[in-house]
Design a protein around this motif. Structure first.
Motif, PDB file in Angstrom:
ATOM      1  N   ILE A 283      13.449  12.361   0.930  1.00  0.00           N
ATOM      2  CA  ILE A 283      14.758  12.888   0.512  1.00  0.00           C
ATOM      3  C   ILE A 283      15.637  11.733   0.003  1.00  0.00           C
ATOM      4  CG2 ILE A 283      16.883  14.038   1.317  1.00  0.00           C
ATOM      5  CD1 ILE A 283      15.010  15.616   3.314  1.00  0.00           C
ATOM      6  N   VAL A 284      15.601  10.605   0.716  1.00  0.00           N
ATOM      7  CA  VAL A 284      16.362   9.414   0.279  1.00  0.00           C
ATOM      8  C   VAL A 284      15.910   9.000  -1.117  1.00  0.00           C
ATOM      9  CG1 VAL A 284      16.696   6.935   0.719  1.00  0.00           C
ATOM     10  CG2 VAL A 284      16.846   8.574   2.613  1.00  0.00           C
ATOM     11  N   ARG A 285      14.589   8.959  -1.321  1.00  0.00           N
ATOM     12  CA  ARG A 285      14.074   8.544  -2.637  1.00  0.00           C
ATOM     13  C   ARG A 285      14.501   9.529  -3.718  1.00  0.00           C
ATOM     14  NH1 ARG A 285       7.859   7.642  -1.967  1.00  0.00           N
ATOM     15  NH2 ARG A 285       7.977   7.542  -4.235  1.00  0.00           N
ATOM     16  N   LEU A 286      14.469  10.820  -3.393  1.00  0.00           N
ATOM     17  CA  LEU A 286      14.859  11.827  -4.387  1.00  0.00           C
ATOM     18  C   LEU A 286      16.335  11.660  -4.774  1.00  0.00           C
ATOM     19  CD1 LEU A 286      14.351  14.361  -6.090  1.00  0.00           C
ATOM     20  CD2 LEU A 286      14.841  15.755  -4.065  1.00  0.00           C
ATOM     21  N   VAL A 287      17.190  11.434  -3.780  1.00  0.00           N
ATOM     22  CA  VAL A 287      18.626  11.276  -4.055  1.00  0.00           C
ATOM     23  C   VAL A 287      18.859  10.066  -4.959  1.00  0.00           C
ATOM     24  CG1 VAL A 287      20.861  10.705  -3.009  1.00  0.00           C
ATOM     25  CG2 VAL A 287      19.443  12.517  -2.016  1.00  0.00           C
ATOM     26  N   HIS A 288      18.215   8.947  -4.649  1.00  0.00           N
ATOM     27  CA  HIS A 288      18.398   7.765  -5.509  1.00  0.00           C
ATOM     28  C   HIS A 288      17.838   8.021  -6.908  1.00  0.00           C
ATOM     29  CE1 HIS A 288      20.393   5.059  -2.785  1.00  0.00           C
ATOM     30  NE2 HIS A 288      19.548   5.400  -1.823  1.00  0.00           N
ATOM     31  N   PHE A 328      10.888  19.687  -5.421  1.00  0.00           N
ATOM     32  CA  PHE A 328      10.086  18.715  -4.661  1.00  0.00           C
ATOM     33  C   PHE A 328       9.843  19.150  -3.211  1.00  0.00           C
ATOM     34  CE2 PHE A 328      11.580  16.166  -8.244  1.00  0.00           C
ATOM     35  CZ  PHE A 328      10.360  15.626  -8.655  1.00  0.00           C
ATOM     36  N   PHE A 329      10.702  20.027  -2.698  1.00  0.00           N
ATOM     37  CA  PHE A 329      10.524  20.518  -1.325  1.00  0.00           C
ATOM     38  C   PHE A 329      10.523  22.050  -1.318  1.00  0.00           C
ATOM     39  CE2 PHE A 329      12.560  16.357  -1.068  1.00  0.00           C
ATOM     40  CZ  PHE A 329      11.680  15.680  -0.222  1.00  0.00           C
ATOM     41  N   PRO A 330       9.543  22.670  -1.968  1.00  0.00           N
ATOM     42  CA  PRO A 330       9.546  24.129  -2.019  1.00  0.00           C
ATOM     43  C   PRO A 330       9.301  24.731  -0.624  1.00  0.00           C
ATOM     44  CG  PRO A 330       7.523  23.250  -2.976  1.00  0.00           C
ATOM     45  CD  PRO A 330       8.378  22.076  -2.658  1.00  0.00           C
ATOM     46  N   THR A 356      12.266  17.480 -14.191  1.00  0.00           N
ATOM     47  CA  THR A 356      11.657  16.798 -13.043  1.00  0.00           C
ATOM     48  C   THR A 356      10.680  15.703 -13.480  1.00  0.00           C
ATOM     49  OG1 THR A 356       9.926  18.471 -13.025  1.00  0.00           O
ATOM     50  CG2 THR A 356      11.809  18.844 -11.563  1.00  0.00           C
ATOM     51  N   SER A 357      10.424  15.613 -14.793  1.00  0.00           N
ATOM     52  CA  SER A 357       9.342  14.732 -15.252  1.00  0.00           C
ATOM     53  C   SER A 357       9.639  13.251 -15.019  1.00  0.00           C
ATOM     54  CB  SER A 357       9.074  14.974 -16.735  1.00  0.00           C
ATOM     55  OG  SER A 357      10.235  14.643 -17.468  1.00  0.00           O
ATOM     56  N   GLN A 358      10.935  12.904 -14.941  1.00  0.00           N
ATOM     57  CA  GLN A 358      11.272  11.483 -14.756  1.00  0.00           C
ATOM     58  C   GLN A 358      11.232  11.056 -13.286  1.00  0.00           C
ATOM     59  OE1 GLN A 358      14.838  10.199 -17.008  1.00  0.00           O
ATOM     60  NE2 GLN A 358      14.842  12.274 -17.736  1.00  0.00           N
ATOM     61  N   ILE A 359      10.969  12.005 -12.414  1.00  0.00           N
ATOM     62  CA  ILE A 359      10.996  11.659 -10.981  1.00  0.00           C
ATOM     63  C   ILE A 359       9.564  11.623 -10.448  1.00  0.00           C
ATOM     64  CG2 ILE A 359      11.848  12.355  -8.699  1.00  0.00           C
ATOM     65  CD1 ILE A 359      14.250  13.640 -10.094  1.00  0.00           C
ATOM     66  N   ASN A 360       9.185  10.454  -9.964  1.00  0.00           N
ATOM     67  CA  ASN A 360       7.816  10.269  -9.513  1.00  0.00           C
ATOM     68  C   ASN A 360       7.754  10.410  -7.991  1.00  0.00           C
ATOM     69  OD1 ASN A 360       5.168   9.572  -9.291  1.00  0.00           O
ATOM     70  ND2 ASN A 360       5.534   7.355  -9.500  1.00  0.00           N
ATOM     71  N   LEU A 361       7.670  11.654  -7.567  1.00  0.00           N
ATOM     72  CA  LEU A 361       7.610  11.932  -6.127  1.00  0.00           C
ATOM     73  C   LEU A 361       6.584  13.042  -5.887  1.00  0.00           C
ATOM     74  CD1 LEU A 361      11.298  12.212  -4.793  1.00  0.00           C
ATOM     75  CD2 LEU A 361       9.609  10.510  -4.154  1.00  0.00           C
ATOM     76  N   PRO A 362       5.937  13.034  -4.724  1.00  0.00           N
ATOM     77  CA  PRO A 362       5.008  14.132  -4.440  1.00  0.00           C
ATOM     78  C   PRO A 362       5.769  15.430  -4.152  1.00  0.00           C
ATOM     79  CG  PRO A 362       5.230  12.702  -2.528  1.00  0.00           C
ATOM     80  CD  PRO A 362       6.003  12.050  -3.635  1.00  0.00           C
TER      81      PRO A 362
END
Ligand code: DP6
Length: 398
Positions: A283-288, A328-330, A356-362
């Motif tokens: 969640i921290v990574r997503l916010v940043h 990212f958190f369905p 969402t393409s610019q965000i590299n998160l699982p």
């Protein structure tokens, strides 16, 4: 203020809000009186989604003080409940000296029934709302006026901040007896109408160290705390200025730095304390990542003594941030989608349109159990309608 039921029971019913700190309270100089090592500042959340509700009653028919929390009877003998009851009765006696004290039933026993409108198991700040509500309801029952947040403080430190709406500062003590360590409202809830909170309730609630014990060990063992003490007063002044100026980027940056520092001193505690989980860190990574893409700090996270995130953001950014969080958190497929987001009308929840393409998160399906959307809210309220009472006419829980 109070209502009389048929069997000469006088009762009062109130609600009180949850607060989530942006400058964290973590450490006491006095364990018994609950005096903090630093000032703290919180945002009071709306009560439609998160609140404690408490009915208190007094009657000559009651044979002992009794208390029921969320349907289960609890002992009233814990030192914190006793401190609160003693202090309220002491102030009521003082106020009524010379008058007929029997009017208030001060010589009689009390019954207390309290419940939350959110699951206690969700790991949200239920003790703060609970103690604030108890103290507020007792103050109405026994007609205690004036500052009462210092009484709530003696139940649970963070509870003192739930006695006010909006943005609330809990001051450190300057007097030796600690009596001036209480909450003050910095700004009311109406000051910044666009402010919103999204609470991300994380699924993997691990068994963790309680905040009382955790902060005690941190104060005893963490050397980083020295650095924190030097910083925190300036941070408090800076965030008050950001709130006064409605300066969201500064408010958000300090909020995130504060949360990170709380969890840094927890890690520096010996043995270390871990409240954040892998999901919290994602969640921290997503916010940043969101703030980076938008080129501006648009959303802040903060974590207390558990893995749940509270995100602060402005109304205009809720649809975009919510859709990214949901991407990212369905919700877990087993959980059904209807109640995944509460506190928003269905047509206010926009479909996932953000890029969402610019965000590299699982993508972590089911890692967030549900999301609560709420505004900044007012302090405790008295419920005058007798139907709201949690008591039967005999003074037992309904
Ligand atoms: C991490 O108020 O629960 O939520 O005073 O011992 O009852 P006690 O602790 P408590 O601590 C809350 C700590 C926190 C940060 C905060 O709310 O400021």
């Amino acid at each position: 203020m109070s209502q009389k039921t048929s069997s000469q029971i006088r009762c009062v019913t109130c609600t009180a809000p949850v607060n989530i700190a942006v400058i964290k309270y973590w450490g006491k100089t006095d364990e018994k009186r609950i005096l903090p090592t630093n000032p703290s500042l919180s945002v009071t959340l709306g009560q439609d989604e998160l609140r404690a509700k408490t009915s208190v009653a007094v009657s000559s028919r009651f044979t002992e003080d009794r208390m029921w929390l969320n349907g289960i009877e609890q002992s009233v003998n814990s030192p914190r409940v006793q401190n609160v009851l003693k202090e309220i009765r002491r102030r009521a006696h003082k106020r009524k000296s010379g008058e007929n004290k029997d009017d208030l039933g001060l010589a009689h026993h009390v019954h207390i029934v309290s419940e939350n409108n959110f699951p206690t198991a969700a790991g949200l700040a239920s003790s703060a709302a609970g103690y604030a509500c108890l103290v507020y309801a007792l103050s109405k029952l026994f007609e205690v006026n004036g500052e009462i947040s210092d009484i709530a403080r003696q139940g649970s430190g963070s509870a003192c901040r739930s006695l006010y709406g909006g943005y609330v500062l809990w001051k450190m003590a300057s007097k030796d007896d600690g009596s001036d360590s209480h909450a003050v409202q910095v700004q009311p809830e109406s000051h910044w109408p666009q402010m919103r909170a999204l609470i991300l309730v994380v699924s993997d609630q691990k068994k963790h160290v309680g905040s009382t014990e955790g902060m005690q060990t941190t104060v005893q063992t963490s050397e980083l705390m020295e650095t924190r003490f030097k910083l925190v007063e300036r941070r408090t002044e800076d965030i008050i200025k950001a709130i006064n100026d409605r300066d969201f980027p500064t408010f958000a940056k300090i909020t995130m730095q504060e949360s990170n520092q709380l969890h840094a001193v927890c890690l520096d505690t010996y043995p270390p304390i871990f409240y954040m989980t892998d999901t919290s860190r994602l969640i921290v990574r997503l916010v940043h990542a969101i703030n980076d893409i938008l080129g501006k700090v648009k959303v802040a996270y903060t974590f207390d003594a558990g893995p749940n995130a509270c995100l602060y953001l402005l109304e205009e950014d809720v649809p975009r941030v919510l859709s990214l969080v949901r991407h990212f958190f369905p919700a877990s497929k087993d959980a059904g989608n209807s109640s995944f987001v509460t506190g928003l009308k269905f047509d206010e929840i926009e479909p996932s349109t953000a890029d969402t393409s610019q965000i590299n998160l699982p993508i972590s399906e089911g890692a967030v159990k549900y999301i609560i959307h709420t505004k900044v809210g007012p302090g405790p309220q008295v419920l005058k309608d007798p139907k709201e009472s949690l008591f039967t006419p005999e003074g037992k829980p309904k």
